[in-house]
Design a protein around this motif. Structure first.
Motif, PDB file in Angstrom:
ATOM      1  N   ASP A 141       0.847  -1.193   0.000  1.00  0.00           N
ATOM      2  CA  ASP A 141       0.000   0.000   0.000  1.00  0.00           C
ATOM      3  C   ASP A 141       0.887   1.249   0.000  1.00  0.00           C
ATOM      4  OD1 ASP A 141      -1.769   2.021   0.518  1.00  0.00           O
ATOM      5  OD2 ASP A 141      -2.674   1.097   2.290  1.00  0.00           O
ATOM      6  N   VAL A 142       0.665   2.151  -0.954  1.00  0.00           N
ATOM      7  CA  VAL A 142       1.537   3.339  -1.058  1.00  0.00           C
ATOM      8  C   VAL A 142       0.806   4.642  -0.737  1.00  0.00           C
ATOM      9  CG1 VAL A 142       3.200   2.307  -2.654  1.00  0.00           C
ATOM     10  CG2 VAL A 142       1.160   3.448  -3.569  1.00  0.00           C
ATOM     11  N   LYS A 143      -0.383   4.515  -0.117  1.00  0.00           N
ATOM     12  CA  LYS A 143      -1.188   5.714   0.155  1.00  0.00           C
ATOM     13  C   LYS A 143      -0.471   6.760   1.021  1.00  0.00           C
ATOM     14  CE  LYS A 143      -5.878   4.024  -0.445  1.00  0.00           C
ATOM     15  NZ  LYS A 143      -5.845   2.616   0.037  1.00  0.00           N
ATOM     16  N   ALA A 144       0.484   6.306   1.823  1.00  0.00           N
ATOM     17  CA  ALA A 144       1.195   7.251   2.686  1.00  0.00           C
ATOM     18  C   ALA A 144       2.249   8.052   1.918  1.00  0.00           C
ATOM     19  CB  ALA A 144       1.871   6.493   3.826  1.00  0.00           C
ATOM     20  N   VAL A 150      -2.855   9.095  -7.523  1.00  0.00           N
ATOM     21  CA  VAL A 150      -1.634   8.443  -8.007  1.00  0.00           C
ATOM     22  C   VAL A 150      -1.610   6.985  -7.526  1.00  0.00           C
ATOM     23  CG1 VAL A 150       0.897   8.472  -7.952  1.00  0.00           C
ATOM     24  CG2 VAL A 150      -0.373  10.630  -8.118  1.00  0.00           C
ATOM     25  N   ALA A 151      -1.995   6.776  -6.275  1.00  0.00           N
ATOM     26  CA  ALA A 151      -2.046   5.411  -5.727  1.00  0.00           C
ATOM     27  C   ALA A 151      -3.030   4.561  -6.540  1.00  0.00           C
ATOM     28  CB  ALA A 151      -2.450   5.464  -4.255  1.00  0.00           C
ATOM     29  N   GLU A 152      -4.155   5.168  -6.894  1.00  0.00           N
ATOM     30  CA  GLU A 152      -5.159   4.433  -7.685  1.00  0.00           C
ATOM     31  C   GLU A 152      -4.613   4.056  -9.051  1.00  0.00           C
ATOM     32  OE1 GLU A 152      -8.477   7.104  -7.809  1.00  0.00           O
ATOM     33  OE2 GLU A 152      -8.912   6.785  -5.675  1.00  0.00           O
ATOM     34  N   ARG A 153      -3.953   5.038  -9.696  1.00  0.00           N
ATOM     35  CA  ARG A 153      -3.419   4.770 -11.034  1.00  0.00           C
ATOM     36  C   ARG A 153      -2.293   3.732 -11.014  1.00  0.00           C
ATOM     37  NH1 ARG A 153      -4.724  10.472 -13.795  1.00  0.00           N
ATOM     38  NH2 ARG A 153      -6.656  10.323 -12.594  1.00  0.00           N
ATOM     39  N   LEU A 154      -1.515   3.744  -9.941  1.00  0.00           N
ATOM     40  CA  LEU A 154      -0.435   2.753  -9.818  1.00  0.00           C
ATOM     41  C   LEU A 154      -1.030   1.354  -9.703  1.00  0.00           C
ATOM     42  CD1 LEU A 154       1.981   4.604  -7.380  1.00  0.00           C
ATOM     43  CD2 LEU A 154       2.689   3.548  -9.532  1.00  0.00           C
ATOM     44  N   LEU A 155      -2.066   1.267  -8.885  1.00  0.00           N
ATOM     45  CA  LEU A 155      -2.723  -0.020  -8.661  1.00  0.00           C
ATOM     46  C   LEU A 155      -3.316  -0.558  -9.957  1.00  0.00           C
ATOM     47  CD1 LEU A 155      -2.919  -1.078  -5.726  1.00  0.00           C
ATOM     48  CD2 LEU A 155      -5.371  -0.703  -5.885  1.00  0.00           C
ATOM     49  N   HIS A 156      -3.959   0.344 -10.685  1.00  0.00           N
ATOM     50  CA  HIS A 156      -4.585   0.016 -11.960  1.00  0.00           C
ATOM     51  C   HIS A 156      -3.512  -0.456 -12.954  1.00  0.00           C
ATOM     52  CE1 HIS A 156      -7.003   0.901 -15.624  1.00  0.00           C
ATOM     53  NE2 HIS A 156      -7.933   0.370 -14.832  1.00  0.00           N
ATOM     54  N   ARG A 157      -2.357   0.221 -12.946  1.00  0.00           N
ATOM     55  CA  ARG A 157      -1.283  -0.105 -13.886  1.00  0.00           C
ATOM     56  C   ARG A 157      -0.712  -1.497 -13.649  1.00  0.00           C
ATOM     57  NH1 ARG A 157       1.062   3.047 -17.563  1.00  0.00           N
ATOM     58  NH2 ARG A 157      -1.164   3.260 -17.843  1.00  0.00           N
TER      59      ARG A 157
END
Ligand code: ADP
Length: 159
Positions: A141-144, A150-157
């Motif tokens: 998890d990179v939300k911090a 950006v976290a959402e787009r990373l996850l999607h990628r």
């Protein structure tokens, strides 16, 4: 005369550390151009348009911050934009060693342009876009470390 500064980087993707530097640099200069490099030797996870779109979203409330892309020699881009300052963030020794070399070579190419270093804030000093990408690839998890979009787009990628 209005002061113009350029903050260059690959911003793949933008992190809370970059935002902190942008927020602080935007107070020091009349205009801050966030310059997204498209001639990076690094492998990127987001293409130029995707990186710029995230920057635009995240930085939309900063009225004196512009997002632009550049290719080629940074000091030539800065001179074309009438910028007299290059802003870089410093996290530690490793940044300092490479940044000093870059700043000196840039100064040898364009002595009218100065590099200004801002020390990373304690809160963000350990954040790097490279580690953020590694964490996402490992399912963490990179939300911090990055804004929510950006976290959402990373996850999607990585899916
Ligand atoms: P590059 O592609 O040039 O390595 P990055 O896009 O990773 O650069 O970062 C652009 C600039 O932001 C560099 O000056 C870098 O040192 C700085 N920076 C990156 N992460 C942080 C952070 N967490 N805090 C402060 N500065 C940072």
């Amino acid at each position: 005369m209005k002061s113009v500064a350029v903050y260059p980087g690959s911003f793949d993707p933008i992190t809370n550390g970059h935002i902190d530097i942008i927020q602080r640099a935007a107070k020091l200069f009349d205009t801050l151009i966030v310059a997204v490099g498209c001639n990076t030797r690094k492998q990127v996870i987001f293409n130029l348009e995707e990186r710029m779109a995230m920057l635009r979203e995240v930085l939309r409330d900063f009225s004196n911050v512009k997002i632009e892309s550049f290719t080629g020699i940074l000091v030539e881009f800065a001179a074309a934009k009438k910028a007299t300052v290059i802003v870089r963030g410093l996290r530690g020794h490793a940044d300092f060693d490479s940044e000093l070399q870059l700043a000196n070579m840039n100064h040898m190419m364009a002595s009218a342009i100065e590099t200004v270093f801002l020390p990373a804030s304690m809160e963000f000093v350990s954040i790097s876009a490279t580690l953020v990408k590694e964490i996402v690839l490992l399912g963490g998890d990179v939300k911090a470390f990055v804004p929510e979009i950006v976290a959402e787009r990373l996850l999607h990628r990585v899916k």
